[in-house]
Design an enzyme around this catalytic site. Structure first.
Site, PDB file in Angstrom:
ATOM      1  N   CYS A  42       0.816  -1.214   0.000  1.00 16.52           N
ATOM      2  CA  CYS A  42       0.000   0.000   0.000  1.00 16.52           C
ATOM      3  C   CYS A  42       0.852   1.269   0.000  1.00 16.52           C
ATOM      4  O   CYS A  42       1.677   1.454   0.892  1.00 16.52           O
ATOM      5  CB  CYS A  42      -0.914  -0.014   1.222  1.00 16.52           C
ATOM      6  SG  CYS A  42      -1.846   1.518   1.454  1.00 16.52           S
ATOM      7  N   TRP A  75      -7.695  -6.370   5.690  1.00 16.36           N
ATOM      8  CA  TRP A  75      -6.311  -6.829   5.600  1.00 16.36           C
ATOM      9  C   TRP A  75      -6.088  -7.905   6.669  1.00 16.36           C
ATOM     10  O   TRP A  75      -6.687  -7.847   7.752  1.00 16.36           O
ATOM     11  CB  TRP A  75      -5.344  -5.681   5.861  1.00 16.36           C
ATOM     12  CG  TRP A  75      -5.375  -4.591   4.835  1.00 16.36           C
ATOM     13  CD1 TRP A  75      -6.171  -3.479   4.845  1.00 16.36           C
ATOM     14  CD2 TRP A  75      -4.566  -4.495   3.660  1.00 16.36           C
ATOM     15  NE1 TRP A  75      -5.914  -2.692   3.743  1.00 16.36           N
ATOM     16  CE2 TRP A  75      -4.916  -3.292   2.995  1.00 16.36           C
ATOM     17  CE3 TRP A  75      -3.563  -5.301   3.111  1.00 16.36           C
ATOM     18  CZ2 TRP A  75      -4.324  -2.879   1.818  1.00 16.36           C
ATOM     19  CZ3 TRP A  75      -2.961  -4.896   1.931  1.00 16.36           C
ATOM     20  CH2 TRP A  75      -3.338  -3.702   1.289  1.00 16.36           C
ATOM     21  N   THR A 109      -8.583   0.254   6.662  1.00 16.81           N
ATOM     22  CA  THR A 109      -7.463   0.743   5.880  1.00 16.81           C
ATOM     23  C   THR A 109      -6.148   0.711   6.649  1.00 16.81           C
ATOM     24  O   THR A 109      -6.122   0.777   7.870  1.00 16.81           O
ATOM     25  CB  THR A 109      -7.724   2.186   5.405  1.00 16.81           C
ATOM     26  OG1 THR A 109      -7.829   3.051   6.552  1.00 16.81           O
ATOM     27  CG2 THR A 109      -9.006   2.275   4.590  1.00 16.81           C
ATOM     28  N   VAL A 110      -5.074   0.612   5.873  1.00 14.28           N
ATOM     29  CA  VAL A 110      -3.729   0.804   6.386  1.00 14.28           C
ATOM     30  C   VAL A 110      -3.184   2.078   5.738  1.00 14.28           C
ATOM     31  O   VAL A 110      -3.594   2.427   4.630  1.00 14.28           O
ATOM     32  CB  VAL A 110      -2.815  -0.404   6.058  1.00 14.28           C
ATOM     33  CG1 VAL A 110      -3.212  -1.617   6.862  1.00 14.28           C
ATOM     34  CG2 VAL A 110      -2.793  -0.717   4.563  1.00 14.28           C
ATOM     35  N   TYR A 173      -5.352   6.344  -9.173  1.00 12.09           N
ATOM     36  CA  TYR A 173      -6.567   5.599  -8.833  1.00 12.09           C
ATOM     37  C   TYR A 173      -7.772   6.137  -9.614  1.00 12.09           C
ATOM     38  O   TYR A 173      -8.650   5.376 -10.032  1.00 12.09           O
ATOM     39  CB  TYR A 173      -6.836   5.672  -7.331  1.00 12.09           C
ATOM     40  CG  TYR A 173      -5.916   4.816  -6.509  1.00 12.09           C
ATOM     41  CD1 TYR A 173      -6.287   3.542  -6.114  1.00 12.09           C
ATOM     42  CD2 TYR A 173      -4.661   5.281  -6.124  1.00 12.09           C
ATOM     43  CE1 TYR A 173      -5.443   2.739  -5.363  1.00 12.09           C
ATOM     44  CE2 TYR A 173      -3.804   4.491  -5.371  1.00 12.09           C
ATOM     45  CZ  TYR A 173      -4.198   3.220  -4.996  1.00 12.09           C
ATOM     46  OH  TYR A 173      -3.344   2.437  -4.259  1.00 12.09           O
TER      47      TYR A 173
END
Length: 330
Positions: A42, A75, A109-110, A173
């Protein structure tokens, strides 16, 4: 997510709590109390891992590493023995978010920073997180740590970083997840216009702001280093490869070869994430064999522009055991 007119819209509503020196949000800076959770794949998490390395915070802020793929839930810690993070004892990062809010409604999210004693996520605000590592954790920086967010340059750093975020970091993105030709071309044009602007800016200066590495460079690097491996083909950002843009290619190699940058990159995990997880773009899940990575360690010549990567400071020590990535050296 893809919204009206086929344009990709990133949900930027993150947990707003901050870990600060004065603990004003209830989360004071304390060595050993928190765990930074990232994934090598990521780019947003990569920022945090780089800043932590550059500032030498490894001994006071531990790091958990998720695997490169995930499902719709979360994740996972599938790289760890037994599939559990050895400090948090959880299989999925989702568990830490649900400890904080059992009805947490947004994406898992990370990067995320977790309070180890309670197992609760404190924050996943990746933009503020790295700034706080520079400013609020200063008492625990290593000797010789660089000033990544120097006060006289903050307005300029913020301005450059904002432009880079909209057109480059998030721009790839916008192109990759565009739902219409119009939305794709709008993002594509904005991306390459900004890369041309960056090329002009970096043609005669080594770093983005001032003569040292700053937060702005960290934020740009994590997109550029992934450009040829995933964004050029997978996200259709294909006017040119990074290797065909001489100034940006040399700039990114310069950073890649700087301790704290390239030693956080695992190209295999990067490719596995994008090509396996994004089945709407790559239905087969086939991971490309290329690109050739041998050029990353070739001379870049950027030192001729002057500049002092760490200012009055020094490079960080090599990565600690358990945080090393595969080397590109023969």
């Amino acid at each position: 997510m893809t919204a009206d007119k086929g344009e990709f819209k990133r949900d930027q509503n993150y947990l707003p709590d901050r870990i600060t020196a004065d603990g004003r949000d209830g989360w004071p800076v304390e060595p050993g109390r928190y765990r930074l959770v990232i994934a090598r794949a990521c780019p947003w998490a990569n920022r945090a891992s780089i800043v932590r390395r550059l500032l030498g915070l490894e001994d006071v802020l531990s790091m958990g590493i998720c695997g490169p793929t995930h499902d719709q839930r979360s994740w996972t810690f599938d790289l760890d023995p037994g599939g559990r993070d050895p400090v948090l004892g959880i299989e999925r990062l989702q568990e830490a978010f649900f400890k904080r809010d059992p009805q947490y409604p947004r994406g898992i999210t990370v990067p995320a920073i977790v309070d180890v004693p309670t197992g609760k996520v404190v924050t996943n605000d990746f933009k503020q997180m790295t700034l706080d590592l520079s400013l609020e954790w200063r008492a625990y920086h290593r000797e010789g740590a660089p000033d990544l967010y120097p006060e006289p340059l903050r307005d300029e750093i913020d301005d450059v970083a904002d432009k880079v975020f909209h057109d480059v970091n998030n721009g790839v993105y916008k192109a990759g997840f565009a739902g219409t030709q119009e939305a794709y071309e709008k993002a594509y044009n904005a991306l390459f216009a900004r890369l041309d602007w960056l090329t002009e800016r970096l043609a005669n200066q080594r770093f983005l702001v001032g003569d040292t590495i700053t937060e702005a460079d960290v934020r740009l690097f994590t997109t550029l280093v992934r450009f040829d491996a995933v964004y050029h083909g997978h996200f259709k950002c294909n006017r040119q490869k990074l290797t065909e843009m001489p100034v940006l290619w040399a700039y990114t190699r310069d950073l890649f070869q700087t301790p704290g940058f390239g030693d956080t990159i695992d190209f295999d995990q990067v490719k596995e994430h994008y090509y396996v997880v994004h089945r709407s773009i790559n239905p087969t899940g086939v991971i490309p064999a290329g690109p050739d990575l041998s050029g990353w360690l070739t001379p870049h010549g950027r030192e001729e522009l002057g500049g002092r990567p760490f200012g009055d400071g020094t490079p960080p020590a090599p990565p600690i055991e358990g945080e090393r990535v595969p080397s590109l050296a023969a």
